[in-house]
Design an enzyme around this catalytic site. Structure first.
Site, PDB file in Angstrom:
ATOM      1  N   SER A   1       0.755  -1.285  -0.004  1.00 45.20           N
ATOM      2  CA  SER A   1       0.035   0.164   0.169  1.00 45.20           C
ATOM      3  C   SER A   1       0.873   1.236   0.045  1.00 45.20           C
ATOM      4  O   SER A   1       2.118   1.248   0.467  1.00 45.20           O
ATOM      5  CB  SER A   1      -0.758  -0.064   1.302  1.00 45.20           C
ATOM      6  OG  SER A   1      -1.548   1.005   1.553  1.00 45.20           O
TER       7      SER A   1
ATOM      8  N   TYR B   1      -2.332  -0.810  10.553  1.00 45.83           N
ATOM      9  CA  TYR B   1      -2.254  -0.991   9.024  1.00 45.83           C
ATOM     10  C   TYR B   1      -0.932  -0.283   8.546  1.00 45.83           C
ATOM     11  O   TYR B   1      -0.276  -1.245   7.866  1.00 45.83           O
ATOM     12  CB  TYR B   1      -3.637  -0.294   8.415  1.00 45.83           C
ATOM     13  CG  TYR B   1      -3.590  -0.328   7.063  1.00 45.83           C
ATOM     14  CD1 TYR B   1      -4.010  -1.590   6.489  1.00 45.83           C
ATOM     15  CD2 TYR B   1      -3.331   0.676   5.979  1.00 45.83           C
ATOM     16  CE1 TYR B   1      -3.992  -1.947   5.057  1.00 45.83           C
ATOM     17  CE2 TYR B   1      -3.508   0.509   4.787  1.00 45.83           C
ATOM     18  CZ  TYR B   1      -3.911  -0.700   4.228  1.00 45.83           C
ATOM     19  OH  TYR B   1      -4.130  -0.791   2.803  1.00 45.83           O
TER      20      TYR B   1
HETATM   21  P1  NAD Z   1     -11.097  -6.365  -0.789  1.00 42.76           P
HETATM   22  O1  NAD Z   1     -11.559  -6.386   0.449  1.00 42.76           O
HETATM   23  O2  NAD Z   1     -12.013  -6.212  -2.040  1.00 42.76           O
HETATM   24  O3  NAD Z   1     -10.207  -7.842  -1.082  1.00 42.76           O
HETATM   25  C1  NAD Z   1      -9.444  -8.360  -0.070  1.00 42.76           C
HETATM   26  C2  NAD Z   1      -9.490  -9.841  -0.160  1.00 42.76           C
HETATM   27  O4  NAD Z   1      -9.056 -10.589   0.880  1.00 42.76           O
HETATM   28  C3  NAD Z   1     -11.091 -10.196   0.291  1.00 42.76           C
HETATM   29  O5  NAD Z   1     -11.805 -11.085  -0.724  1.00 42.76           O
HETATM   30  C4  NAD Z   1     -10.945 -10.941   1.717  1.00 42.76           C
HETATM   31  O6  NAD Z   1     -12.070 -11.993   1.922  1.00 42.76           O
HETATM   32  C5  NAD Z   1      -9.636 -11.591   1.514  1.00 42.76           C
HETATM   33  N1  NAD Z   1      -9.080 -11.930   2.829  1.00 42.76           N
HETATM   34  C6  NAD Z   1      -9.283 -11.096   3.854  1.00 42.76           C
HETATM   35  N2  NAD Z   1      -8.475 -11.688   5.166  1.00 42.76           N
HETATM   36  C7  NAD Z   1      -8.315 -12.990   4.591  1.00 42.76           C
HETATM   37  C8  NAD Z   1      -7.416 -13.902   5.293  1.00 42.76           C
HETATM   38  N3  NAD Z   1      -7.170 -13.866   6.516  1.00 42.76           N
HETATM   39  N4  NAD Z   1      -7.144 -15.065   4.267  1.00 42.76           N
HETATM   40  C9  NAD Z   1      -7.603 -14.986   3.099  1.00 42.76           C
HETATM   41  N5  NAD Z   1      -8.234 -13.961   2.525  1.00 42.76           N
HETATM   42  C10 NAD Z   1      -8.641 -12.953   3.275  1.00 42.76           C
HETATM   43  O7  NAD Z   1     -10.001  -5.321  -0.883  1.00 42.76           O
HETATM   44  P2  NAD Z   1      -9.088  -4.875  -1.942  1.00 42.76           P
HETATM   45  O8  NAD Z   1      -9.185  -3.354  -2.106  1.00 42.76           O
HETATM   46  O9  NAD Z   1      -9.098  -5.678  -3.217  1.00 42.76           O
HETATM   47  O10 NAD Z   1      -7.647  -5.239  -1.374  1.00 42.76           O
HETATM   48  C11 NAD Z   1      -6.509  -6.169  -1.900  1.00 42.76           C
HETATM   49  C12 NAD Z   1      -5.240  -5.589  -1.143  1.00 42.76           C
HETATM   50  O11 NAD Z   1      -4.840  -4.204  -1.652  1.00 42.76           O
HETATM   51  C13 NAD Z   1      -5.179  -5.701   0.270  1.00 42.76           C
HETATM   52  O12 NAD Z   1      -4.111  -6.094   0.716  1.00 42.76           O
HETATM   53  C14 NAD Z   1      -5.232  -4.049   0.511  1.00 42.76           C
HETATM   54  O13 NAD Z   1      -4.741  -3.829   1.904  1.00 42.76           O
HETATM   55  C15 NAD Z   1      -4.513  -3.455  -0.448  1.00 42.76           C
HETATM   56  N6  NAD Z   1      -4.822  -2.025  -0.869  1.00 42.76           N
HETATM   57  C16 NAD Z   1      -6.113  -1.832  -1.146  1.00 42.76           C
HETATM   58  C17 NAD Z   1      -6.312  -0.430  -1.421  1.00 42.76           C
HETATM   59  C18 NAD Z   1      -7.500   0.133  -1.815  1.00 42.76           C
HETATM   60  O14 NAD Z   1      -7.664   1.258  -1.842  1.00 42.76           O
HETATM   61  N7  NAD Z   1      -8.616  -0.830  -2.324  1.00 42.76           N
HETATM   62  C19 NAD Z   1      -5.393   0.623  -1.044  1.00 42.76           C
HETATM   63  C20 NAD Z   1      -4.013   0.375  -0.686  1.00 42.76           C
HETATM   64  C21 NAD Z   1      -3.606  -1.100  -0.524  1.00 42.76           C
END
Ligand code: NAD
Length: 700
Positions: free
Chosen positions: A577, A590
């Site tokens: 991130s 986080y």
């Molecule tokens: P999202 O919530 O849509 O997807 C995350 C997925 O991870 C979900 O399907 C959830 O069920 C799964 N998950 C959570 N805990 C888990 C576990 N213990 N074991 C297995 N699966 C698990 O979110 P996203 O936006 O697609 O995020 C994906 C990644 O990107 C994350 O690591 C998040 O921190 C990072 N990220 C996202 C953003 C954003 O703005 N969306 C920004 C920076 C970083």
């Protein structure tokens, strides 16, 4: 499949009310799809069908007889009308005058495009003469296991007469082509009452003057063979009886999970291979039997079979009575090398001055006593289908060896087909493989916004993808959607919690059995949380650390183990991130966990480099659309922090960015693709920010 149980008869599925409303070419399509829908009638891509139809000639407006015949490379079960080649019968007849004899029969294929009717772009196959010259309107050529079992018996002529009397004739083995077309014509003219022939070591031809009669003849003849085998084999042990016990299902899988990545690594030097594991009853009966080694060495008989499976499989040295996987693994390099040398020696013995160069000498089929069958090919569908073909071959061997003795094709004939220039030309015409063909990726959080978009991107370029996620419902939906788009062969879903060590180990074992190993890990599962430090509970802190830091560690460790077993490099991409580089207020847990991910990636890049394992990081920021993170509390907390409504957040992040653009899951997926593909072959330990520009997170 050749079944010997009651109720194994083929049903007559012809619906005359439907068929009577169709044109003759539509009836051919209907018949073909009906026949191809049952794999006991013909295998995938095997066999062909035809009809001689009166059409209006676009040049003269006069009626003219046209051969509609399955075109090159099609499958009768799924063919559509445009899968048929159409050729003027008059011109096909005229080719007989040009035919210079057996030594020149391959040149006849070059004349087929000159016979094309109505500018049809579908290429005519080398089997076209087998249909054109039979003096009947409709011809089916099928590869039913029950008939090939007759065709591959050492006394197949006698068996054919015994089972079918005068109704079905017999012709000795002949490679498909012009000469065989003339043989079939001669036979049909000399035996006007015959309904077809068994072709030695190959399959069945049946014919009639109407589509319905032709279909019903094909079904009736195959059913008669099935019935005959039922009677003859009743009470007899197949393959000389069982000599080893079959291991329980979970042990079989666990052994396959260890063997498959090791084999994959050893056979993927020239191109990456994808694996398939099959332990259905027919396979287990064969691999546990007394005669397995002897029969396997004789090779598959039907050309369709060995083109997919290579002539013979490799029998792995494994004793299920005293399972010692380490010993088996230690013996694999020598066993695989012996197989390769065997193929090279066969190539040298049989090659002709104009033979194409030797192809990949590795085995396709690996038989493991007590465990099952592993197949490897350039992609998942081909690996699965190769396994299905070997099951056909097992059925053929079971039938033939129980009632007679089983006979493979003579080596020179088999080579003639395998290294046939026309076969080589077909291979050369195949489209170039996609950049990630043969690669296997595991995406954690694969059911979420960024994970799903990443999986779609990798699939689009030919990779196989395992979606790993804790959310069962979203996982099933993602698997269905992606499978529909890219083909269900390419997608698997594994429910796992990345913080659970045993579950992670199990998930990688499942991946190894599903596809044979792994090339790409995208560690992406995550969450977001927000709280001032005084209000950050220990459980919130631990949750971030568990999923983001520990979860990323656990999946990387298992991926590294598989990479090191395969010894063909590896690729890890972390979705961290912007917050891992830039501190944010009220999100210490986080941000700190994301920073740990980034540093873990650097450490792993250092450790993996000597084994060609690359580790890189993609940093998203503010990807609102599609993300589950942005549907919950986090969104409200962020909106509250900026004192605005949740609806205004996307615009807020857009205008906050340097480029004034919103970031979508597909943008993150593109950066992952860059790191996961050879485009970035010389990058490791790197970071790409995909955040529409944010000076705070510039790397230094
Ligand atoms: P999202 O919530 O849509 O997807 C995350 C997925 O991870 C979900 O399907 C959830 O069920 C799964 N998950 C959570 N805990 C888990 C576990 N213990 N074991 C297995 N699966 C698990 O979110 P996203 O936006 O697609 O995020 C994906 C990644 O990107 C994350 O690591 C998040 O921190 C990072 N990220 C996202 C953003 C954003 O703005 N969306 C920004 C920076 C970083």
């Amino acid at each position: 499949m050749l079944e010997t149980r009651t109720g194994s008869r083929l049903a007559n599925l012809w619906d005359e009310a439907r068929a009577s409303k169709m044109s003759e070419s539509e009836r051919l399509l209907y018949r073909s799809n009906l026949l191809g829908s049952d794999k006991r009638i013909t295998n995938y891509g095997g066999g062909n069908t035809s009809a001689k139809v009166m059409e209006k000639d676009p040049l003269t407006g006069e009626p003219v007889e046209v051969l509609w015949v399955k075109g090159s490379g099609g499958d009768v079960g799924t063919i559509k009308l445009d899968g048929f080649a159409t050729l003027y019968m008059e011109k096909l007849e005229a080719l007989k005058k040009l035919y210079r004899g057996l030594d020149h029969e391959d040149e006849m294929v070059g004349y087929l495009p000159h016979c094309t009717f109505n500018l049809n772009p579908r290429a005519a196959s080398i089997d076209t003469p087998l249909h054109a010259y039979v003096p009947k309107k409709h011809v089916d050529h099928m590869h039913p296991d029950a008939i090939i079992a007759v065709a591959a018996a050492s006394n197949s002529k006698e068996l054919t007469a015994r089972i079918f009397g005068d109704e079905i004739g017999w012709l000795p083995w002949k490679r498909p082509g012009f000469e065989l077309g003339l043989w079939l014509e001669k036979f049909a003219r000399e035996n006007p009452n015959a309904a077809g022939v068994v072709l030695e070591s190959h399959g069945l031809f049946t014919w009639a003057d109407s589509a319905k009669e032709c279909y019903e003849t094909t079904i009736r003849i195959i059913n008669r063979a099935i019935e005959w085998f039922e009677q003859e084999t009743r009470g007899k042990a197949a393959f000389g009886g069982a000599v080893v016990d079959t291991l329980p299902a979970a042990e079989r899988k666990a052994i396959a999970a260890q063997l498959m990545p090791a084999i994959r690594g050893m056979i993927s030097a020239s191109e990456r291979k994808v694996g398939h594991f099959d332990d259905q009853d027919a396979v287990l009966e064969f691999v546990g039997s007394r005669d397995m080694e002897k029969l396997a060495a004789l090779g598959t008989s039907c050309p369709d079979h060995f083109l997919r499976t290579k002539i013979s499989p490799l029998v792995i040295d494994f004793d299920p009575a005293k399972p010692d996987v380490e010993k088996t693994l230690a013996g694999l390099p020598a066993a695989l090398e012996t197989y390769r040398q065997g193929h090279a020696a066969y190539y040298e013995r049989c090659k002709q001055p104009d033979s194409p160069p030797m192809r990949d000498p590795n085995a396709v089929v690996y038989l493991v006593p007590g465990v099952g069958m592993i197949t490897f090919a350039k992609d998942k569908a081909t690996a699965r289908i190769s396994g299905e073909f070997y099951v056909n071959a097992i059925n053929v061997m079971r039938g033939a060896s129980t009632v007679s003795s089983y006979m493979g094709l003579p080596e020179k004939e088999a080579f003639g087909i395998e290294y046939w220039q026309l076969e080589e030309a077909k291979l050369q015409r195949l489209p170039k493989p996609k950049p990630l063909a043969g690669r296997v990726a595991l995406v954690t959080g694969g059911a979420g916004g960024i994970g799903r978009a990443t999986a779609a991107r990798l699939l689009a370029d030919g990779a196989c993808v395992v979606l790993a996620d804790i959310d069962e419902e979203a996982l099933a939906a993602a698997e269905a959607e992606l499978g529909k788009k890219s083909g269900s062969d390419f997608v698997r879903a594994v429910k796992l919690d990345v913080t659970d060590e045993a579950a992670v180990i199990g998930g990688f074992a499942e991946t190894a059995v599903a596809f044979g190993g792994i090339d790409i890990l995208v560690s992406n599962a995550g969450l977001a949380s927000s709280a001032p430090i005084e209000e950050t509970t220990l459980s919130l802190w631990n949750r971030n650390m568990d999923i983001l830091a520990t979860g990323y560690f656990l999946v990387s460790r298992e991926a590294f183990k598989l990479f090191r077993t395969q010894k063909i490099g590896g690729n890890v991409v972390f979705i961290a991130s912007k917050n891992g580089l830039a501190a944010s207020p009220n999100a210490a847990a986080y941000c700190t966990a994301k920073a740990a991910e980034i540093h873990l990636a650097r450490c792993l890049a250092l450790e993996g480099a000597e084994a060609q394992i690359r580790v890189n990081v993609v940093n998203p920021d503010a990807v609102l659309r599609g993300s589950k993170i942005w549907t919950g509390e986090w969104k409200e907390q962020r909106a509250a922090a900026y004192k605005m409504s949740t609806d205004d957040l996307e615009e807020h992040y857009r205008s906050r960015s340097m480029l004034k653009r919103s970031v979508f899951p597909e943008d993150i997926a593109e950066a992952v693709y860059f790191f996961a593909s050879e485009m970035s072959a010389k990058s490791t330990g790197n970071i790409i920010n995909v955040d529409a520009g944010n000076a705070q997170s510039f790397t230094r």
